[in-house]
Enzyme design. Structure first.
Site, PDB file in Angstrom:
ATOM      1  N   GLY A  14       0.851  -1.209   0.000  1.00 16.45           N
ATOM      2  CA  GLY A  14       0.000   0.000   0.000  1.00 16.45           C
ATOM      3  C   GLY A  14       0.877   1.246   0.000  1.00 16.45           C
ATOM      4  O   GLY A  14       1.917   1.271   0.643  1.00 16.45           O
ATOM      5  N   ARG A  75       1.021  -5.170  -5.707  1.00 15.03           N
ATOM      6  CA  ARG A  75       1.135  -6.411  -4.941  1.00 15.03           C
ATOM      7  C   ARG A  75       1.369  -7.501  -5.991  1.00 15.03           C
ATOM      8  O   ARG A  75       0.632  -7.580  -6.960  1.00 15.03           O
ATOM      9  CB  ARG A  75      -0.130  -6.663  -4.143  1.00 15.03           C
ATOM     10  CG  ARG A  75      -0.415  -5.510  -3.162  1.00 15.03           C
ATOM     11  CD  ARG A  75      -1.557  -5.825  -2.231  1.00 15.03           C
ATOM     12  NE  ARG A  75      -2.090  -4.620  -1.622  1.00 15.03           N
ATOM     13  CZ  ARG A  75      -1.648  -4.109  -0.460  1.00 15.03           C
ATOM     14  NH1 ARG A  75      -0.674  -4.682   0.187  1.00 15.03           N
ATOM     15  NH2 ARG A  75      -2.198  -3.025   0.024  1.00 15.03           N
ATOM     16  N   ASP A 106       5.191  -4.741   6.132  1.00 17.19           N
ATOM     17  CA  ASP A 106       5.814  -6.003   6.571  1.00 17.19           C
ATOM     18  C   ASP A 106       5.743  -7.105   5.511  1.00 17.19           C
ATOM     19  O   ASP A 106       6.632  -7.951   5.443  1.00 17.19           O
ATOM     20  CB  ASP A 106       5.246  -6.464   7.922  1.00 17.19           C
ATOM     21  CG  ASP A 106       3.735  -6.552   7.929  1.00 17.19           C
ATOM     22  OD1 ASP A 106       3.105  -6.214   6.907  1.00 17.19           O
ATOM     23  OD2 ASP A 106       3.177  -6.968   8.962  1.00 17.19           O
ATOM     24  N   THR A 129       4.097   2.920   5.657  1.00 13.54           N
ATOM     25  CA  THR A 129       2.693   2.526   5.829  1.00 13.54           C
ATOM     26  C   THR A 129       2.045   3.510   6.797  1.00 13.54           C
ATOM     27  O   THR A 129       2.675   3.918   7.769  1.00 13.54           O
ATOM     28  CB  THR A 129       2.557   1.066   6.357  1.00 13.54           C
ATOM     29  OG1 THR A 129       1.222   0.874   6.822  1.00 13.54           O
ATOM     30  CG2 THR A 129       3.496   0.754   7.502  1.00 13.54           C
ATOM     31  N   ASP A 131      -0.318   2.978   8.826  1.00 18.21           N
ATOM     32  CA  ASP A 131      -0.872   2.362  10.044  1.00 18.21           C
ATOM     33  C   ASP A 131       0.047   2.444  11.267  1.00 18.21           C
ATOM     34  O   ASP A 131      -0.408   2.222  12.388  1.00 18.21           O
ATOM     35  CB  ASP A 131      -1.208   0.884   9.790  1.00 18.21           C
ATOM     36  CG  ASP A 131      -2.431   0.738   8.909  1.00 18.21           C
ATOM     37  OD1 ASP A 131      -3.168   1.723   8.766  1.00 18.21           O
ATOM     38  OD2 ASP A 131      -2.640  -0.363   8.378  1.00 18.21           O
ATOM     39  N   ASP A 133       2.238   0.362  12.269  1.00 20.47           N
ATOM     40  CA  ASP A 133       2.115  -0.907  13.012  1.00 20.47           C
ATOM     41  C   ASP A 133       3.355  -1.781  12.907  1.00 20.47           C
ATOM     42  O   ASP A 133       3.305  -2.963  13.212  1.00 20.47           O
ATOM     43  CB  ASP A 133       0.885  -1.675  12.492  1.00 20.47           C
ATOM     44  CG  ASP A 133       0.966  -1.982  11.011  1.00 20.47           C
ATOM     45  OD1 ASP A 133       1.847  -1.421  10.337  1.00 20.47           O
ATOM     46  OD2 ASP A 133       0.150  -2.777  10.528  1.00 20.47           O
ATOM     47  N   ARG A 175      -6.545  -1.547  10.433  1.00 20.64           N
ATOM     48  CA  ARG A 175      -7.200  -2.852  10.442  1.00 20.64           C
ATOM     49  C   ARG A 175      -6.909  -3.632  11.720  1.00 20.64           C
ATOM     50  O   ARG A 175      -7.783  -4.230  12.315  1.00 20.64           O
ATOM     51  CB  ARG A 175      -6.710  -3.694   9.247  1.00 20.64           C
ATOM     52  CG  ARG A 175      -7.720  -3.813   8.137  1.00 20.64           C
ATOM     53  CD  ARG A 175      -7.070  -4.443   6.951  1.00 20.64           C
ATOM     54  NE  ARG A 175      -5.772  -3.823   6.697  1.00 20.64           N
ATOM     55  CZ  ARG A 175      -4.912  -4.159   5.744  1.00 20.64           C
ATOM     56  NH1 ARG A 175      -5.191  -5.124   4.932  1.00 20.64           N
ATOM     57  NH2 ARG A 175      -3.773  -3.540   5.579  1.00 20.64           N
TER      58      ARG A 175
END
Ligand code: ATP
Length: 328
Positions: A14, A75, A106, A129, A131, A133, A175
């Protein structure tokens, strides 16, 4: 010192704001160190197809302020197969590429690690990213920009919410983790923040909404992380639940969605990207491989990729405590 003459750079998975600034940093550091730099279009997909472009310091003019990624992202299913990775290795060989920098999440790092195991091509990862995370860094590229985008959007929603005395559930990205929700909710002064890491229950939500009504508040904002499932309910089910149990409220849902990925990167993300790009290239030159650049206590760090892909960053409990105090 490793004998690195040619480095490739690409973005994968992403996209996130700051990826262009990271590409620019890698390209300019290569130019500074007199290393040839090649851009790979569309991540591993382009690596397999040999979709490469020569890059010099001037190829990255005027991109530090741009969202998205000039090298595009993708992807690639084929790269998950041994055959696909063999093709990618051949392409790197044809172009005499000695090492690469992968900017992604990741999944992209897992792919690079597997590739390194099989073909021994050195690489460094830059975490891109929104996020936030990824284990091994306090901030990932794009997180700060996404927060600012979310806060700006929530501020606007508050304007309409207060004009109509409405309650808004605003869903933000995340998410598996609630970093965007917790930080943007705190920054935008939300009445409640719902994150996947903590299920505070429906009773508490109703109590908090009743309390804010009793205090005479004209509007309410509840920020919900995409992955939150308070008592198993998604944001639309929460809306229905509150409408049924607190009919005093006129409830609306707003899902911010992909707008959070776009836009010009914040100054913080541009500086972070510049620092990480330099670290990535210098690390390859020093003979390091299989590391991810990160930032911890404002120092640029390296974390083994094997560790970075194993864990997720934990939510900041202190922020939860502060949010509880703010929503009293
Ligand atoms: P985001 O956080 O935005 O999802 P990501 O980097 O985690 O970004 P993924 O789609 O998970 O995104 O991974 C990007 C690409 O990395 C995949 O399309 C695939 O080509 C490659 N990849 C991921 N996992 C593996 C794996 N186990 N083996 C080989 N390649 C992989």
């Amino acid at each position: 010192m490793a004998n690195i003459k040619k480095i490739a750079v690409f973005t994968s998975g992403g996209d996130s704001p700051g990826m262009n600034a990271a590409i620019r940093s890698v390209v300019r550091t290569c130019a500074y160190l007199r290393i040839v730099c090649v851009g790979i279009y569309r991540g591993y997909e382009g690596m397999i197809e040999g979709d490469f472009v020569s890059m010099n310091a001037r190829s990255v003019n005027n991109i530090i302020n741009k969202g998205g990624t000039i090298l595009k992202s993708a992807r690639s299913k084929e790269f998950r197969t041994k055959k696909g990775r063999e093709k990618a290795y051949e392409q790197l060989g044809f172009s005499m590429i000695d090492a690469f920098v992968v900017i992604g999440g990741d999944g992209s790092f897992t792919g690079a690690l597997q590739f390194n195991k099989e073909f021994n091509v050195p690489f460094i990862g830059i975490p891109g990213t929104i996020d936030n995370d990824i284990f091994g860094t306090r901030y990932t590229l794009g997180f700060d920009t996404a927060l600012n985008t979310a806060v700006e959007a929530i501020d606007k929603i508050r304007d309409t919410a207060s004009s109509h005395r409405r309650l808004f559930f605003v869903e933000v990205m995340g998410r598996d983790v609630g970093h965007i929700a917790l930080n943007s909710g705190l920054g935008a002064g939300a009445e409640e923040i719902l994150i996947p890491e903590e299920d505070l229950g429906l009773e508490r939500l109703l109590k908090s909404l009743k309390r804010s009504k009793a205090r005479g508040k004209t509007s309410s904002i509840v920020v919900v992380a995409e992955g939150d499932r308070t008592r198993g309910k998604n944001v639309y089910e929460l809306k229905e639940y509150v409408e049924k149990n607190l009919p005093i409220y006129d409830v609306r849902v707003c899902v911010l969605g992909h707008m959070q990925r776009g836009g010009a990167p914040s100054c913080y993300d541009r500086v972070l990207a510049s620092r990480m790009g330099v670290k990535a290239v210098e690390s390859l030159v020093e003979g390091k491989t299989n590391f991810m650049t990160g930032i911890i206590d404002n120092q640029i760090t390296l974390t083994p990729i094997s560790e970075a892909i194993k864990g997720k960053t934990k939510i900041d409990k202190e922020l939860i405590r502060i949010s509880d105090i703010m929503t009293t």
